[in-house]
Enzyme design. Structure first.
Site, short mmCIF file in Angstrom:
data_model
loop_
_atom_site.label_atom_id
_atom_site.label_comp_id
_atom_site.label_asym_id
_atom_site.label_seq_id
_atom_site.Cartn_x
_atom_site.Cartn_y
_atom_site.Cartn_z
N ASP A 1 -3.17 2.45 -5.98
CA ASP A 1 -2.03 2.57 -5.07
C ASP A 1 -1.87 1.37 -4.14
O ASP A 1 -1.15 1.47 -3.14
CB ASP A 1 -2.14 3.85 -4.25
N GLU A 2 -2.50 0.24 -4.45
CA GLU A 2 -2.30 -0.94 -3.62
C GLU A 2 -2.47 -2.23 -4.42
O GLU A 2 -3.28 -2.29 -5.34
CB GLU A 2 -3.24 -0.92 -2.40
N ASP B 1 0.86 -1.19 0.00
CA ASP B 1 0.00 0.00 0.00
C ASP B 1 0.89 1.24 0.00
O ASP B 1 1.72 1.43 0.90
CB ASP B 1 -0.90 -0.02 1.24
#
Length: 405
Positions: A111-112, A9
């Site tokens: 974003d993860e 993350d």
């Protein structure tokens, strides 16, 4: 077999990615170190805070609030526009690093990512890989990530949300009571703002309270959702990491060495190990490569790479290795090396390529050998069998080799 799952993350993604891009383009200040936010169109007074710096957070600025109110909390606040192209490029750069570790990657959001490392550890510990990813992202891309380590997706994601930024956390079944049950129930994945008051009315205030609540009662009260949150509170999650089924444009792997190596023979052994991994993954995807690229990073963090066309498109470990060794001999300047990488490019589907008669005859025997080794690896694990020249590579990678002359 217990699954080996990582959740990666990005810390404060939009602001961090903007900061890295601005620094690369000559901006004199790292906006992560000042009161700053990423927001929308401020002139229309309709823009909201998309991301905030740690200092902005100290002023009480929160994600999702109007920029107009954020400025009232901090009169020195700097507002920067987000750029999706920048975000997308940064996300793809992260994905490239992660794809060196496994083919099973699920992009959960921009974003993860979830990584299923089951069968990809290659005699390494999952926690060591997590720390390596954490370190590489910061050094190579300029932003930081949290990495959650566990045996299922839910626990890995919960772990990555623990203390931030730039941390690695584990959350295994035996750690649930100590690490997760004391948290507010609002922090459990999938519990939204509307659910929290309903749980509070039932005197369920922590994740532990939820885990100890009668399952049938929750099902009666919330239906299937009640069963799901009870399972999650108890760390139960059977979801698979779902990777997007698309042919990769390139396949590569690299290894950062614990100490600088300048002995050509030792580096060649590392290249052998990397070529085995890369060609194995090629064959799993039923792909063949036209180009081999070797990357070296010196002790002074200077990167250089060279590539060479293969005699013919192939997935043969032998052919890829021989070409990689040729490239290495041509490029190596005898300086101490801290990272070695091998990548194959210009990939094509094996079924769609007409292989020449010469190549077909030359490859036939090697292909049979590769298939036998692949079948053994798939059945008994990647490291069940290996080529003789690679036997002491693990010692080199772990820093246990003898001192180089």
């Amino acid at each position: 077999m217990e699954r080996q799952i990582l959740h990666v993350d990005v810390n404060n993604a939009f602001l961090s990615w903007t900061a890295v891009n601005m620094l690369k383009n000559g901006y004199p200040i790292d906006i992560r170190t000042i009161p700053a936010i990423i927001g929308g169109d401020e002139e229309k007074r309709s823009g909201i805070v998309l991301a905030k710096s740690p200092i902005a957070k100290k002023f009480g600025i929160i994600t999702g609030e109007p920029i107009y109110f954020a400025r009232k909390k901090c009169n020195k606040l700097e507002v920067f526009q987000g750029d999706f192209e920048v975000f997308n490029k940064a996300s793809n750069n992260l994905y490239k690093i992660l794809s060196e570790y496994t083919d099973k990657i699920e992009r959960f959001s921009i974003d993860e990512c979830f990584l299923d490392m089951t069968g990809y550890l290659r005699n390494r510990k999952l926690i060591d890989i997590a720390y390596e990813i954490n370190s590489r992202v910061e050094k190579e891309l300029g932003f930081t990530v949290n990495v959650g380590v566990s045996s299922n997706k839910l626990l890995a994601k919960m772990a990555s949300d623990f203390e931030k930024p730039n941390k690695v956390h584990t959350l295994y079944e035996y750690e649930i009571e100590d690490k997760m049950w004391h948290l507010p129930v609002s922090e459990l994945f999938m519990i939204g703002r509307k659910t929290v008051p309903k749980l509070y009315n039932l005197r369920i205030k922590t994740i532990g309270d939820l885990a100890k609540t009668d399952k049938d009662f929750l099902i009666k009260r919330f239906g299937k959702f009640g069963l799901m949150i009870w399972n999650y509170a108890n760390g139960i999650d059977e979801q698979e990491v779902i990777s997007k089924k698309e042919e990769p444009k390139s396949i590569g792997n690299s290894v950062t060495l614990p100490m600088d190596v300048s002995n050509s023979e030792e580096i060649t052994k590392i290249i052998l190990a990397l070529c085995e991994q890369v060609s194995f993954r090629l064959r799993k995807h039923n792909l063949i490569a036209n180009t081999v690229n070797v990357q070296l990073r010196t002790k002074d963090f200077i990167d250089y790479s060279h590539q060479k066309q293969l005699k013919y498109a192939t997935a043969s470990t032998k052919e890829i290795l021989e070409t990689a060794k040729e490239v290495f001999r041509e490029m190596y300047k005898k300086e101490p090396i801290r990272l070695v990488g091998v990548r194959v490019d210009n990939l094509e589907s094996k079924d769609e390529v007409q292989i020449s008669f010469f190549a077909e005859k030359e490859e036939e025997k090697q292909e049979k050998l590769d298939n036998v080794l692949d079948n053994l690896k798939n059945k008994f694990g990647y490291n069940v069998i290996t080529r003789a020249g690679k036997l002491d590579v693990e010692d080199i990678v772990k820093g246990k080799e003898k001192k180089m002359k």
